[in-house]
Scaffold this motif. Structure first.
Motif, PDB file in Angstrom:
ATOM      1  N   HIS A   1       6.838  -6.513   6.327  1.00 37.86           N
ATOM      2  CA  HIS A   1       5.737  -6.792   7.259  1.00 37.86           C
ATOM      3  C   HIS A   1       5.206  -8.214   7.094  1.00 37.86           C
TER       4      HIS A   1
ATOM      5  N   HIS B   1       4.011 -12.074   9.518  1.00 37.95           N
ATOM      6  CA  HIS B   1       3.732 -12.739  10.806  1.00 37.95           C
ATOM      7  C   HIS B   1       4.014 -14.233  10.663  1.00 37.95           C
TER       8      HIS B   1
ATOM      9  N   LYS C   1       5.597  -2.286  16.525  1.00 40.17           N
ATOM     10  CA  LYS C   1       4.374  -2.579  15.795  1.00 40.17           C
ATOM     11  C   LYS C   1       3.179  -2.186  16.648  1.00 40.17           C
TER      12      LYS C   1
ATOM     13  N   HIS D   1      -0.248  -1.190   5.010  1.00 38.98           N
ATOM     14  CA  HIS D   1      -1.379  -1.342   4.059  1.00 38.98           C
ATOM     15  C   HIS D   1      -1.775  -0.037   3.356  1.00 38.98           C
TER      16      HIS D   1
ATOM     17  N   ASP E   1       2.537  -9.139   4.441  1.00 45.61           N
ATOM     18  CA  ASP E   1       1.574  -9.455   5.489  1.00 45.61           C
ATOM     19  C   ASP E   1       1.271 -10.956   5.531  1.00 45.61           C
TER      20      ASP E   1
HETATM   21 ZN   LIG Z   1      -0.129  -7.650   9.432  1.00 45.76          ZN
END
Ligand SMILES: [Zn+2]
Length: 240
Positions: free
Chosen positions: A7, A9, A88, A148, A200
């Motif tokens: 995960h 970005h 997602k 998470h 993340d």
């Molecule tokens: Zn994220």
């Protein structure tokens, strides 16, 4: 130890977050921390595809869908055809509840194509583990990654573990979750193949996320599964 980041970005996320990383920055970070592959989710799905094409074998991605915008749901399958390997959902970002029926068409398409769904967790009133449990209960044939695993609140983390023990289609991802002991608990009580590593990026740094896994107390086999094998299997990355 080689890793898959389940995960991450790229780009700049403004507002309260004020964090960002470029495509080059992500690849550099992957090389530095032995991250072989990253599962990317950008709100701009075409950007995810472009990055994937520029780094074959290193980047794969999820289709970012807003269930409140039927157009994004209509386009989902086109992105599966182009090679994206997951969906997602971020109920916090788009302001819908994780147990809302409005997500059902997204889940049905994921089921039809055998694609897993990743969903942000940890923020009331939209994305609590119990709501994700209700979603998993309605869609037992869709694999769901709870991003998470409850996030920053101990009660939510405990609920994430409880929901994953109750519903075998829930998998957990540990980025942003502060307690190493809960990674070991998930490995032992949820399932050896149902807890995976994520960063993340750019919200968190790989070194910090890695240390949580390393200090959790899982054995060598567990490290290999959490850092690599489980995400590889979950996203079906062997030939991607
Ligand atoms: Zn994220």
């Amino acid at each position: 130890m080689k890793k898959i980041d389940a995960h991450a970005h790229i780009g700049y996320i403004g507002g309260w977050a004020d964090v960002g990383i470029t495509e080059e920055g992500l690849i550099k970070q992957m090389n530095e921390y032995d991250i072989e592959k990253t599962v990317l989710c950008c709100e701009d799905n075409d950007l995810t595809l472009d990055v994937m094409k520029r780094h074959p074998g290193r980047i794969t991605g999820c289709v970012y869908v807003n269930p409140l915008n039927p157009k994004t749901v209509d386009f989902m399958e086109e992105y599966f055809d182009k090679g994206l390997t997951g969906v997602k959902l971020n109920p916090l970002r788009h302001a819908y509840c994780a147990d809302a029926e409005i997500i059902d068409p997204v889940m049905e398409k994921a089921k039809k194509r055998g694609v897993p769904v990743c969903i942000h967790s940890g923020h009331p009133p939209y994305s609590l583990p119990w709501q994700i449990g209700l979603l998993a209960e309605r869609h037992p044939d869709v694999k769901i990654m709870m991003i998470h695993m409850g996030h920053g609140h101990g009660v939510y983390i405990d609920a994430a573990l409880k929901m994953a023990r109750k519903y075998s289609n829930i998998y957990l991802e540990m980025s942003g979750m502060p307690m190493p002991s809960k990674i070991l608990e998930a490995y032992e009580t949820v399932g050896k193949n149902r807890i995976m590593f994520g960063t993340d990026t750019p919200f968190h740094h790989p070194t910090v996320e890695m240390q949580k896994v390393i200090t959790s107390g899982v054995d060598e086999e567990g490290l290999k599964k959490i850092f690599y094998d489980n995400a590889n299997e979950f996203f079906g990355l062997d030939n991607k």
